[in-house]
Design a protein around this motif. Structure first.
Motif, PDB file in Angstrom:
ATOM      1  N   GLY A  81       0.844  -1.201   0.000  1.00  0.00           N
ATOM      2  CA  GLY A  81       0.000   0.000   0.000  1.00  0.00           C
ATOM      3  C   GLY A  81       0.874   1.244   0.000  1.00  0.00           C
ATOM      4  N   PHE A  86       5.368   5.950   0.319  1.00  0.00           N
ATOM      5  CA  PHE A  86       5.770   5.983   1.739  1.00  0.00           C
ATOM      6  C   PHE A  86       5.404   4.699   2.477  1.00  0.00           C
ATOM      7  CE2 PHE A  86       4.478  10.263   0.353  1.00  0.00           C
ATOM      8  CZ  PHE A  86       5.754  10.790   0.232  1.00  0.00           C
ATOM      9  N   ASP A 104       0.765  -1.674  -4.680  1.00  0.00           N
ATOM     10  CA  ASP A 104      -0.493  -0.990  -4.384  1.00  0.00           C
ATOM     11  C   ASP A 104      -1.564  -1.584  -5.292  1.00  0.00           C
ATOM     12  OD1 ASP A 104      -0.991   1.889  -2.735  1.00  0.00           O
ATOM     13  OD2 ASP A 104      -2.594   1.292  -4.098  1.00  0.00           O
ATOM     14  N   ALA A 133      -2.671  -7.133  -1.733  1.00  0.00           N
ATOM     15  CA  ALA A 133      -1.753  -7.869  -0.849  1.00  0.00           C
ATOM     16  C   ALA A 133      -2.234  -9.300  -0.620  1.00  0.00           C
ATOM     17  CB  ALA A 133      -1.641  -7.140   0.482  1.00  0.00           C
ATOM     18  N   GLU A 134      -3.577  -9.478  -0.517  1.00  0.00           N
ATOM     19  CA  GLU A 134      -4.119 -10.816  -0.250  1.00  0.00           C
ATOM     20  C   GLU A 134      -3.775 -11.772  -1.392  1.00  0.00           C
ATOM     21  OE1 GLU A 134      -5.700  -7.875  -0.205  1.00  0.00           O
ATOM     22  OE2 GLU A 134      -7.628  -8.015   0.786  1.00  0.00           O
ATOM     23  N   ARG A 152       2.377   1.613   5.954  1.00  0.00           N
ATOM     24  CA  ARG A 152       2.015   2.821   6.695  1.00  0.00           C
ATOM     25  C   ARG A 152       0.650   3.290   6.232  1.00  0.00           C
ATOM     26  NH1 ARG A 152       4.304   8.946   6.937  1.00  0.00           N
ATOM     27  NH2 ARG A 152       3.061   9.072   5.040  1.00  0.00           N
ATOM     28  N   ALA A 153      -0.232   3.532   7.188  1.00  0.00           N
ATOM     29  CA  ALA A 153      -1.561   4.094   6.918  1.00  0.00           C
ATOM     30  C   ALA A 153      -2.385   3.239   5.958  1.00  0.00           C
ATOM     31  CB  ALA A 153      -1.435   5.520   6.365  1.00  0.00           C
TER      32      ALA A 153
HETATM   33  N1  SAM Z   1       1.525   4.126   2.540  1.00  0.00           N
HETATM   34  C1  SAM Z   1       1.174   5.400   1.932  1.00  0.00           C
HETATM   35  C2  SAM Z   1       1.364   6.529   2.925  1.00  0.00           C
HETATM   36  O1  SAM Z   1       1.695   6.271   4.074  1.00  0.00           O
HETATM   37  O2  SAM Z   1       1.161   7.699   2.537  1.00  0.00           O
HETATM   38  C3  SAM Z   1      -0.248   5.368   1.373  1.00  0.00           C
HETATM   39  C4  SAM Z   1      -1.325   5.248   2.409  1.00  0.00           C
HETATM   40  S1  SAM Z   1      -2.924   5.229   1.670  1.00  0.00           S
HETATM   41  C5  SAM Z   1      -3.904   5.868   2.951  1.00  0.00           C
HETATM   42  C6  SAM Z   1      -3.333   3.490   1.645  1.00  0.00           C
HETATM   43  C7  SAM Z   1      -2.862   2.801   0.367  1.00  0.00           C
HETATM   44  O3  SAM Z   1      -2.961   1.391   0.536  1.00  0.00           O
HETATM   45  C8  SAM Z   1      -3.694   3.168  -0.848  1.00  0.00           C
HETATM   46  O4  SAM Z   1      -2.858   3.596  -1.889  1.00  0.00           O
HETATM   47  C9  SAM Z   1      -4.447   1.875  -1.194  1.00  0.00           C
HETATM   48  O5  SAM Z   1      -4.654   1.724  -2.575  1.00  0.00           O
HETATM   49  C10 SAM Z   1      -3.483   0.810  -0.656  1.00  0.00           C
HETATM   50  N2  SAM Z   1      -4.130  -0.467  -0.260  1.00  0.00           N
HETATM   51  C11 SAM Z   1      -5.137  -0.621   0.640  1.00  0.00           C
HETATM   52  N3  SAM Z   1      -5.446  -1.920   0.775  1.00  0.00           N
HETATM   53  C12 SAM Z   1      -4.613  -2.614  -0.050  1.00  0.00           C
HETATM   54  C13 SAM Z   1      -4.441  -4.016  -0.353  1.00  0.00           C
HETATM   55  N4  SAM Z   1      -5.202  -4.944   0.215  1.00  0.00           N
HETATM   56  N5  SAM Z   1      -3.476  -4.359  -1.239  1.00  0.00           N
HETATM   57  C14 SAM Z   1      -2.701  -3.429  -1.833  1.00  0.00           C
HETATM   58  N6  SAM Z   1      -2.822  -2.097  -1.586  1.00  0.00           N
HETATM   59  C15 SAM Z   1      -3.756  -1.687  -0.704  1.00  0.00           C
END
Ligand code: SAM
Length: 245
Positions: A81, A86, A104, A133-134, A152-153
């Motif tokens: 993600g 980040f 992502d 990710a799953e 993160r987040a």
């Molecule tokens: N990690 C970055 C940051 O800290 O700024 C982005 C945080 S953003 C709030 C969450 C990110 O996780 C999004 O870009 C979303 O597409 C990705 N994401 C959420 N669930 C996911 C999953 N199951 N597999 C892959 N990516 C995922």
């Protein structure tokens, strides 16, 4: 800009010495983020102070923790993600012998990561993959293949543990960047972490420029993750692992 001086000094306090060349990469990163964020929502604010401190510095802040766990050597890092990059991209800029697998589920965000890595000369050390990710956790060659997973987040602790731990090799680590809620989240996820083959090692506490507490929860992969994890796409969020099942 003053914030870049703060970045250099604070990174040093976190045990990371940034060269002029690395600082230049962070400047280019900021400029590209500002441009791309006009049409694609990567981060909520591109104010330089926010980007440099809350995103660049935060990504680097756990430097001492990486050193303590012996992680500051050549390794295969996976950022689940990654969004605007980040914490994976700042870590890749700072640790020049690491390789990054940037993941992502949103292609548009990864388009930015591709352009960024090309511009910063990082492409050879990065693989960019649009996948959930799953799903990734089921793919032979990717499952239990990484030394270190970061996130993160993205979601609460038990959910991200199910995303990340199946991808980490035995003896590797998973680190979750968290705000104040870290202790509570870790407590709630303890069973899930153990079911997935992890063991909470320590929580590294730090601050950026203000008083707001930040945390890096470090989990060690101590045994293989049972085949049934990760569950189907969407299930970890809908029914987070809590107790023995
Ligand atoms: N990690 C970055 C940051 O800290 O700024 C982005 C945080 S953003 C709030 C969450 C990110 O996780 C999004 O870009 C979303 O597409 C990705 N994401 C959420 N669930 C996911 C999953 N199951 N597999 C892959 N990516 C995922």
């Amino acid at each position: 800009m003053r914030e870049f001086e703060i970045l250099r000094q604070k990174a040093l306090a976190f045990n990371i010495e940034l060269s002029n060349e690395q600082m230049e990469k962070f400047r280019e990163y900021l400029a590209l983020l500002e441009n791309f964020n006009r049409h694609t929502n990567l981060i909520s604010s591109t104010d330089p102070q926010t980007v440099v401190i809350k995103h660049f510095l935060d990504s680097l802040a756990p430097g001492p923790a990486f050193k303590e766990t012996g992680l500051n050597r050549e390794l295969k890092l996976i950022d689940i993600g990654t969004g605007g990059g980040f914490p994976g991209i700042p870590l890749l800029i700072a640790f020049e012998d690491w390789k990054l697998y940037a993941v992502d589920s949103i292609a548009k965000k990864l388009e930015f990561i591709g352009i960024l890595c090309e511009k910063l000369g990082l492409s050879e050390r990065v693989e960019i993959v649009c996948v959930r990710a799953e799903e990734l956790g089921k793919i032979p060659g990717k499952r239990e293949a990484f030394d270190f997973a970061v996130t993160r987040a993205v979601a609460q602790m038990s959910v991200i543990s199910e995303y990340c731990l199946p991808l980490v090799r035995e003896g590797g680590y998973f680190a979750a960047y968290k705000a104040k809620s870290a202790e509570q989240e870790l407590k709630e996820a303890e069973n899930a972490i153990s079911m997935l083959g992890g063991k909470a090692l320590k929580t590294f506490k730090y601050t950026l420029t203000g008083e707001e507490e930040r945390n890096l929860i470090i989990i060690k992969k101590v045994s293989p993750t049972p085949r049934k994890y990760p569950r189907r796409t969407g299930v970890p969020v809908k029914r987070p692992l809590s107790g023995p099942c």
